[in-house]
Write an enzyme that holds these catalytic residues in place. Sequence first.
Site, PDB file in Angstrom:
ATOM      1  N   HIS A 112       0.853  -1.188   0.000  1.00 23.54           N
ATOM      2  CA  HIS A 112       0.000   0.000   0.000  1.00 23.54           C
ATOM      3  C   HIS A 112       0.887   1.236   0.000  1.00 23.54           C
ATOM      4  O   HIS A 112       1.942   1.247   0.650  1.00 23.54           O
ATOM      5  CB  HIS A 112      -0.903   0.000   1.238  1.00 23.54           C
ATOM      6  CG  HIS A 112      -1.458   1.349   1.574  1.00 23.54           C
ATOM      7  ND1 HIS A 112      -0.965   2.115   2.621  1.00 23.54           N
ATOM      8  CD2 HIS A 112      -2.448   2.084   1.009  1.00 23.54           C
ATOM      9  CE1 HIS A 112      -1.636   3.255   2.678  1.00 23.54           C
ATOM     10  NE2 HIS A 112      -2.539   3.266   1.721  1.00 23.54           N
ATOM     11  N   VAL A 121       0.222   9.174  -1.024  1.00 27.72           N
ATOM     12  CA  VAL A 121       0.774  10.512  -0.798  1.00 27.72           C
ATOM     13  C   VAL A 121      -0.324  11.514  -1.119  1.00 27.72           C
ATOM     14  O   VAL A 121      -1.066  11.367  -2.089  1.00 27.72           O
ATOM     15  CB  VAL A 121       2.031  10.802  -1.646  1.00 27.72           C
ATOM     16  CG1 VAL A 121       3.239  10.082  -1.072  1.00 27.72           C
ATOM     17  CG2 VAL A 121       1.845  10.414  -3.103  1.00 27.72           C
ATOM     18  N   HIS A 169      -8.382  -4.960  18.060  1.00 25.38           N
ATOM     19  CA  HIS A 169      -9.263  -6.077  18.408  1.00 25.38           C
ATOM     20  C   HIS A 169      -8.595  -7.429  18.161  1.00 25.38           C
ATOM     21  O   HIS A 169      -9.042  -8.445  18.690  1.00 25.38           O
ATOM     22  CB  HIS A 169     -10.578  -5.981  17.621  1.00 25.38           C
ATOM     23  CG  HIS A 169     -10.421  -6.066  16.141  1.00 25.38           C
ATOM     24  ND1 HIS A 169      -9.865  -5.059  15.387  1.00 25.38           N
ATOM     25  CD2 HIS A 169     -10.749  -7.047  15.257  1.00 25.38           C
ATOM     26  CE1 HIS A 169      -9.860  -5.398  14.113  1.00 25.38           C
ATOM     27  NE2 HIS A 169     -10.383  -6.612  14.008  1.00 25.38           N
ATOM     28  N   ARG A 217     -16.461   8.737  -4.415  1.00 29.72           N
ATOM     29  CA  ARG A 217     -16.917   7.663  -5.301  1.00 29.72           C
ATOM     30  C   ARG A 217     -16.623   6.309  -4.651  1.00 29.72           C
ATOM     31  O   ARG A 217     -15.465   5.932  -4.482  1.00 29.72           O
ATOM     32  CB  ARG A 217     -16.210   7.797  -6.650  1.00 29.72           C
ATOM     33  CG  ARG A 217     -16.670   6.805  -7.704  1.00 29.72           C
ATOM     34  CD  ARG A 217     -16.034   7.159  -9.038  1.00 29.72           C
ATOM     35  NE  ARG A 217     -16.474   6.259 -10.094  1.00 29.72           N
ATOM     36  CZ  ARG A 217     -15.834   5.142 -10.431  1.00 29.72           C
ATOM     37  NH1 ARG A 217     -14.724   4.802  -9.791  1.00 29.72           N
ATOM     38  NH2 ARG A 217     -16.292   4.370 -11.404  1.00 29.72           N
TER      39      ARG A 217
END
Length: 304
Positions: free
Chosen positions: A109, A112, A178, A263
Amino acid sequence: MKPSSDMRNKVKSYLTSLQDSICKELSRIDGREFVEDAWQHKTGGGGRTRVLSGGDVIEKGGVNFSHVTGDKLPPAATLKRPELSGKKFEAMGVSLVIHPLNPFAPTSHMNVRFFVAGADTDKPVWWFGGGFDMTPYYGFSEDARHWHAMALDACEPFGSDLYPKYKKWCDEYFYLPHRNEQRGIGGLFFDDLNEGGFESSFAFTQSVGDHYLPAYVPILERRKDTAYDDRHREWQLIRRGRYVEFNLVFDRGTLFGLQSGGRTESILMSMPPKVAWEYRAEPQKGSAEATLLEDFIKAKDWLA
């Protein structure tokens, strides 16, 4: 300082060229082209989403450029700056997630971005943010060291304190409370960057963006043809579930996109195409899967 139109155009030009170069290189590796989908934002601006799916190397990858304006900054963008709540904003950035087909190749991933809050006022507040991180499904020390070495290279010209600072921030950010585990092996994460002025902050942001391909491509090419079987694939799908949990529950970028009326297809392009949740999916002791959890999905100094 109020960012001029020339400053904004410089950032936008860099971001679109970054999207182009990343898509070109990943298409070279996979042998398929990204499909582009141009779109408009309802309150102003728009973007171009590029997705490669069903490839021989990349099962699903998205590289998104967006440049949007809005009348009200959403909560995800003002969490640490409540005084900016309700301000008009301008936001532009490149965000990508690459999910390889091979379980031995890690997900990566990178993001910027550039924000301006109160863009219609005489004293707007602006900042840069971003970073990159990697999520392996099987751990390889040489991959982790290379990834973090490139992160260090991105930071070093701007100060020896930045890599440890932004690595720590990344470890703290990409954490699933979690599950009590890291999402992956980390990398860099920074936000609210405007110290030293526009040129310095922009230069650092460019360095982070420019180091993504040198960090990821050697690892992807090294692992993409590794032999695997159904057991490896099942483990990959289970671990992808953790990725989905983080992105939908904790990721500020996802929340910003949804809260700002962005979107949906572009916002959720980061989701893997296939994923699994198995009840109490615990690996056997001494297995490669157990090694991932015990030795890799930890906040640690990979360059020691």
